[in-house]
Design a protein around this motif. Structure first.
Motif, mmCIF file in Angstrom:
data_model
loop_
_atom_site.group_PDB
_atom_site.id
_atom_site.type_symbol
_atom_site.label_atom_id
_atom_site.label_comp_id
_atom_site.label_asym_id
_atom_site.label_seq_id
_atom_site.Cartn_x
_atom_site.Cartn_y
_atom_site.Cartn_z
ATOM 1 N N ILE A 149 0.853 -1.287 0.109
ATOM 2 C CA ILE A 149 -0.102 -0.070 0.040
ATOM 3 C C ILE A 149 1.029 1.356 -0.215
ATOM 4 O O ILE A 149 0.653 2.274 -0.631
ATOM 5 N N ALA A 150 2.038 1.314 0.625
ATOM 6 C CA ALA A 150 2.727 2.423 0.829
ATOM 7 C C ALA A 150 3.462 2.538 -0.710
ATOM 8 O O ALA A 150 3.596 3.816 -1.181
ATOM 9 N N MET A 151 3.915 1.724 -1.104
ATOM 10 C CA MET A 151 4.428 1.640 -2.579
ATOM 11 C C MET A 151 3.258 2.382 -3.587
ATOM 12 O O MET A 151 3.624 3.138 -4.508
ATOM 13 N N PHE A 152 2.054 1.757 -3.450
ATOM 14 C CA PHE A 152 1.086 2.421 -4.396
ATOM 15 C C PHE A 152 1.004 3.818 -4.013
ATOM 16 O O PHE A 152 0.831 4.499 -5.028
ATOM 17 N N LYS A 153 0.808 4.334 -2.947
ATOM 18 C CA LYS A 153 0.831 5.653 -2.605
ATOM 19 C C LYS A 153 2.108 6.488 -2.996
ATOM 20 O O LYS A 153 2.048 7.944 -3.076
ATOM 21 N N ASP A 154 3.417 6.008 -3.167
ATOM 22 C CA ASP A 154 4.474 6.686 -3.476
ATOM 23 C C ASP A 154 4.751 6.701 -5.007
ATOM 24 O O ASP A 154 5.403 7.431 -5.659
ATOM 25 N N THR A 155 3.813 6.167 -5.910
ATOM 26 C CA THR A 155 3.772 6.231 -7.375
ATOM 27 C C THR A 155 3.670 7.445 -7.822
ATOM 28 O O THR A 155 4.298 7.678 -9.151
ATOM 29 N N PRO A 156 3.003 8.475 -7.309
ATOM 30 C CA PRO A 156 2.856 9.605 -7.954
ATOM 31 C C PRO A 156 4.281 10.327 -8.006
ATOM 32 O O PRO A 156 4.388 11.226 -8.963
ATOM 33 N N LEU A 157 5.222 9.860 -7.246
ATOM 34 C CA LEU A 157 6.559 10.562 -7.242
ATOM 35 C C LEU A 157 7.254 10.336 -8.749
ATOM 36 O O LEU A 157 8.228 10.880 -9.215
#
Length: 212
Positions: A149-157
């Motif tokens: 989930i954390a990676m999913f939320k970091d994808t906007p970077l």
């Protein structure tokens, strides 16, 4: 403010295409993080090599993901796809975290299990595959799921290396239509649409394996 449903229907196909890019980056990056993290956790048990790997992983963990993305993208040849670069960087970055999760699970396996394997003269491959990893991985499933989930939320970077994922798509749509608020609200809704079911699945896996 009255919600513009016509605008929603008009831009949703573009946002879904951006969401598909986000999901691809998350899934493939996460698979890399899972596999590489496990290898790193096992290598950490080798005296000298383990120390070197630990230092490298600590450097990756303490360096911002955004900096890593821009740095690696600037180094790779121009022919490489930005999405592929983003997936690789995400995978390696999160492997530094999953490796620690695996390590905690491995260290949580009772010493008697290792001693029994040695007493039976089991080869290392059998010891890891049949005794250690099944116990260790079962214990760390919730933590591994949280990093998904954390990676999913970091994808906007990934916008920093020109990957047009969900957030970048919304920005383009919002600027073109002058409806930034609506575009970003839809992004939040789509993120929740993926994150909440994922969290539920992870929680069910946690309960299932905790009962074994």
């Amino acid at each position: 403010m009255i919600w513009d449903f016509e605008f929603t229907l008009e831009v949703m196909p573009d946002l879904l295409r951006g969401l598909w890019v986000t999901v691809q980056a998350t899934v493939f990056g996460y698979l890399i993080a899972l596999a590489l993290g496990l290898v790193i956790a096992m290598v950490r048990r080798i005296p000298v090599l383990g120390t070197i790997v630990h230092v490298v992983m600590e450097f990756i963990r303490t360096t911002p993901l955004l900096v890593q993305l821009v740095f690696v993208f600037a180094l790779v040849p121009s022919g490489f796809s930005p999405l592929v670069v983003g997936i690789l960087v995400l995978g390696v970055h999160y492997a530094a975290y999953t490796a620690e999760v695996y390590r905690s699970g491995i260290e949580g396996v009772a010493v008697g299990q290792w001693e029994a394997a040695r007493a039976l003269s089991l080869p290392a491959r059998r010891t890891w595959g049949a005794i250690v990893l099944p116990q260790a991985i079962r214990k760390v499933i919730p933590a591994l799921g949280n990093y998904l989930i954390a990676m999913f939320k970091d994808t906007p970077l990934l916008f920093a290396i020109t990957v047009v994922e969900l957030l970048a798509t919304a920005q383009q749509v919002g600027q073109a239509s002058f409806k930034i608020v609506e575009a970003f609200t839809l992004v939040g809704f789509l993120f929740l649409l993926v994150s909440i079911p994922s969290a539920i699945i992870i929680r069910r896996l946690e309960r299932r394996y905790a009962a074994v």
